[in-house]
Design a protein around this motif. Structure first.
Motif, PDB file in Angstrom:
ATOM      1  N   ILE A  70      -6.854 -19.215 -10.586  1.00 29.16           N
ATOM      2  CA  ILE A  70      -6.213 -18.332  -9.583  1.00 29.16           C
ATOM      3  C   ILE A  70      -6.714 -17.335 -10.557  1.00 29.16           C
ATOM      4  O   ILE A  70      -5.605 -18.087 -11.854  1.00 29.16           O
ATOM      5  N   ILE A  71      -5.539 -16.135 -10.171  1.00 27.63           N
ATOM      6  CA  ILE A  71      -4.968 -15.199 -10.598  1.00 27.63           C
ATOM      7  C   ILE A  71      -4.357 -15.628  -9.500  1.00 27.63           C
ATOM      8  O   ILE A  71      -4.626 -14.397  -9.039  1.00 27.63           O
ATOM      9  N   THR A  72      -3.011 -15.049 -10.356  1.00 28.70           N
ATOM     10  CA  THR A  72      -1.765 -13.744  -9.468  1.00 28.70           C
ATOM     11  C   THR A  72      -1.068 -13.679 -10.287  1.00 28.70           C
ATOM     12  O   THR A  72      -0.621 -14.063 -11.539  1.00 28.70           O
ATOM     13  N   SER A  73      -0.006 -12.865  -9.689  1.00 27.67           N
ATOM     14  CA  SER A  73       0.665 -12.152 -10.218  1.00 27.67           C
ATOM     15  C   SER A  73       1.557 -10.671  -9.248  1.00 27.67           C
ATOM     16  O   SER A  73       1.266 -10.933  -7.876  1.00 27.67           O
ATOM     17  N   GLY A  74       2.979 -10.900  -9.708  1.00 31.00           N
ATOM     18  CA  GLY A  74       4.099 -10.046  -8.707  1.00 31.00           C
ATOM     19  C   GLY A  74       3.652  -8.898  -8.867  1.00 31.00           C
ATOM     20  O   GLY A  74       4.389  -7.324  -8.498  1.00 31.00           O
ATOM     21  N   ASN A  75       3.158  -7.941 -10.471  1.00 31.01           N
ATOM     22  CA  ASN A  75       2.802  -7.095 -10.398  1.00 31.01           C
ATOM     23  C   ASN A  75       1.652  -6.495 -10.673  1.00 31.01           C
ATOM     24  O   ASN A  75       0.703  -7.083 -11.529  1.00 31.01           O
ATOM     25  N   ALA A  76       1.269  -5.672 -10.012  1.00 26.36           N
ATOM     26  CA  ALA A  76      -0.353  -4.699 -10.712  1.00 26.36           C
ATOM     27  C   ALA A  76      -0.947  -4.687 -11.374  1.00 26.36           C
ATOM     28  O   ALA A  76      -1.650  -4.921 -11.528  1.00 26.36           O
ATOM     29  N   TYR A  77       0.215  -3.950 -12.347  1.00 27.56           N
ATOM     30  CA  TYR A  77      -0.908  -4.370 -13.705  1.00 27.56           C
ATOM     31  C   TYR A  77      -1.212  -5.221 -14.406  1.00 27.56           C
ATOM     32  O   TYR A  77      -1.611  -5.051 -15.407  1.00 27.56           O
ATOM     33  N   ASP A  78       0.152  -6.384 -14.153  1.00 28.62           N
ATOM     34  CA  ASP A  78      -0.096  -7.534 -14.954  1.00 28.62           C
ATOM     35  C   ASP A  78      -1.031  -7.741 -14.889  1.00 28.62           C
ATOM     36  O   ASP A  78      -2.334  -8.306 -15.461  1.00 28.62           O
ATOM     37  N   PHE A  79      -1.799  -7.528 -13.117  1.00 31.67           N
ATOM     38  CA  PHE A  79      -3.227  -8.717 -12.058  1.00 31.67           C
ATOM     39  C   PHE A  79      -3.840  -8.070 -12.521  1.00 31.67           C
ATOM     40  O   PHE A  79      -5.294  -9.100 -13.287  1.00 31.67           O
ATOM     41  N   ASN A  80      -3.737  -6.633 -12.921  1.00 30.39           N
ATOM     42  CA  ASN A  80      -5.108  -5.972 -13.587  1.00 30.39           C
ATOM     43  C   ASN A  80      -5.290  -6.564 -14.949  1.00 30.39           C
ATOM     44  O   ASN A  80      -6.931  -6.257 -15.333  1.00 30.39           O
TER      45      ASN A  80
ATOM     46  N   CYS B 251       7.594  -2.782   6.512  1.00 31.82           N
ATOM     47  CA  CYS B 251       7.855  -1.476   5.326  1.00 31.82           C
ATOM     48  C   CYS B 251       6.158  -1.139   5.142  1.00 31.82           C
ATOM     49  O   CYS B 251       5.479  -1.290   4.379  1.00 31.82           O
ATOM     50  N   SER B 252       6.669   1.332   5.116  1.00 31.28           N
ATOM     51  CA  SER B 252       5.166   1.162   4.673  1.00 31.28           C
ATOM     52  C   SER B 252       4.944   1.187   2.678  1.00 31.28           C
ATOM     53  O   SER B 252       4.178   1.576   2.123  1.00 31.28           O
ATOM     54  N   ASP B 253       5.948   0.918   2.050  1.00 29.86           N
ATOM     55  CA  ASP B 253       5.984   0.924   0.605  1.00 29.86           C
ATOM     56  C   ASP B 253       6.741  -0.332   0.224  1.00 29.86           C
ATOM     57  O   ASP B 253       7.493  -0.945  -1.494  1.00 29.86           O
ATOM     58  N   CYS B 254       6.001  -1.329   0.360  1.00 32.94           N
ATOM     59  CA  CYS B 254       6.188  -2.426  -0.062  1.00 32.94           C
ATOM     60  C   CYS B 254       6.057  -3.551  -1.275  1.00 32.94           C
ATOM     61  O   CYS B 254       5.116  -2.539  -1.820  1.00 32.94           O
ATOM     62  N   GLU B 255       6.777  -3.857  -1.896  1.00 40.22           N
ATOM     63  CA  GLU B 255       5.723  -4.504  -3.496  1.00 40.22           C
ATOM     64  C   GLU B 255       5.308  -6.021  -2.539  1.00 40.22           C
ATOM     65  O   GLU B 255       5.019  -6.268  -1.920  1.00 40.22           O
ATOM     66  N   TYR B 256       3.723  -5.504  -3.658  1.00 40.06           N
ATOM     67  CA  TYR B 256       2.722  -7.250  -3.118  1.00 40.06           C
ATOM     68  C   TYR B 256       3.115  -8.071  -4.176  1.00 40.06           C
ATOM     69  O   TYR B 256       3.317  -7.467  -5.739  1.00 40.06           O
ATOM     70  N   ASP B 257       2.826  -9.629  -3.682  1.00 46.40           N
ATOM     71  CA  ASP B 257       2.206 -10.475  -4.743  1.00 46.40           C
ATOM     72  C   ASP B 257       0.126  -9.737  -4.732  1.00 46.40           C
ATOM     73  O   ASP B 257       0.099  -9.745  -3.621  1.00 46.40           O
ATOM     74  N   TYR B 258      -0.169 -10.341  -6.018  1.00 46.00           N
ATOM     75  CA  TYR B 258      -1.766 -10.349  -5.488  1.00 46.00           C
ATOM     76  C   TYR B 258      -2.392 -11.229  -5.938  1.00 46.00           C
ATOM     77  O   TYR B 258      -1.754 -12.842  -7.158  1.00 46.00           O
ATOM     78  N   ILE B 259      -3.494 -11.857  -5.200  1.00 47.35           N
ATOM     79  CA  ILE B 259      -4.195 -12.836  -6.023  1.00 47.35           C
ATOM     80  C   ILE B 259      -5.925 -12.792  -5.953  1.00 47.35           C
ATOM     81  O   ILE B 259      -6.384 -12.202  -4.594  1.00 47.35           O
ATOM     82  N   THR B 260      -5.781 -14.065  -6.585  1.00 48.98           N
ATOM     83  CA  THR B 260      -7.893 -14.324  -6.034  1.00 48.98           C
ATOM     84  C   THR B 260      -8.444 -15.013  -7.191  1.00 48.98           C
ATOM     85  O   THR B 260      -7.355 -15.523  -7.913  1.00 48.98           O
ATOM     86  N   PHE B 261      -9.600 -15.093  -6.702  1.00 48.62           N
ATOM     87  CA  PHE B 261     -10.579 -16.697  -7.612  1.00 48.62           C
ATOM     88  C   PHE B 261     -11.197 -15.784  -8.251  1.00 48.62           C
ATOM     89  O   PHE B 261     -12.269 -14.938  -7.933  1.00 48.62           O
ATOM     90  N   VAL B 262     -11.584 -16.918  -9.601  1.00 47.59           N
ATOM     91  CA  VAL B 262     -12.846 -16.285  -9.928  1.00 47.59           C
ATOM     92  C   VAL B 262     -13.553 -17.304 -10.937  1.00 47.59           C
ATOM     93  O   VAL B 262     -13.269 -18.599 -10.614  1.00 47.59           O
TER      94      VAL B 262
END
Length: 60
Positions: free
Chosen positions: A6-16, A43-54
C-alpha cells in the motif's frame, strides 16, 4: 508469487515520489489512485490523502 504493498501519503509530491520509487523497483499499479478529501468534502480547494495498491512479482 506476488507481494502487495500500500502506498499512502497526505502530500501529493511525496506520494508521487513513493509511487515512482515503487515503479523503479518493478511494481505494477493495481486498480487506480484514490484521493480522499481531508475534512469537509464540499470545499473546492481541499487537501487530500492519496492511496493506491501496487504488486511486485517475486520468485518462488
Amino acid at each position: 508469487m506476488e507481494k502487495f504493498s500500500i502506498i499512502t501519503s497526505g502530500n501529493a509530491y511525496d506520494f508521487n515520489q513513493q509511487l515512482s520509487d515503487a515503479f523503479k523497483r518493478g511494481a505494477k499499479l493495481i486498480g487506480g489512485i484514490k484521493s480522499i478529501p481531508k475534512g469537509d468534502e464540499s470545499c473546492s480547494d481541499c487537501e487530500y490523502d492519496y492511496i493506491t495498491f501496487v504488486s511486485y512479482d517475486q520468485a518462488s
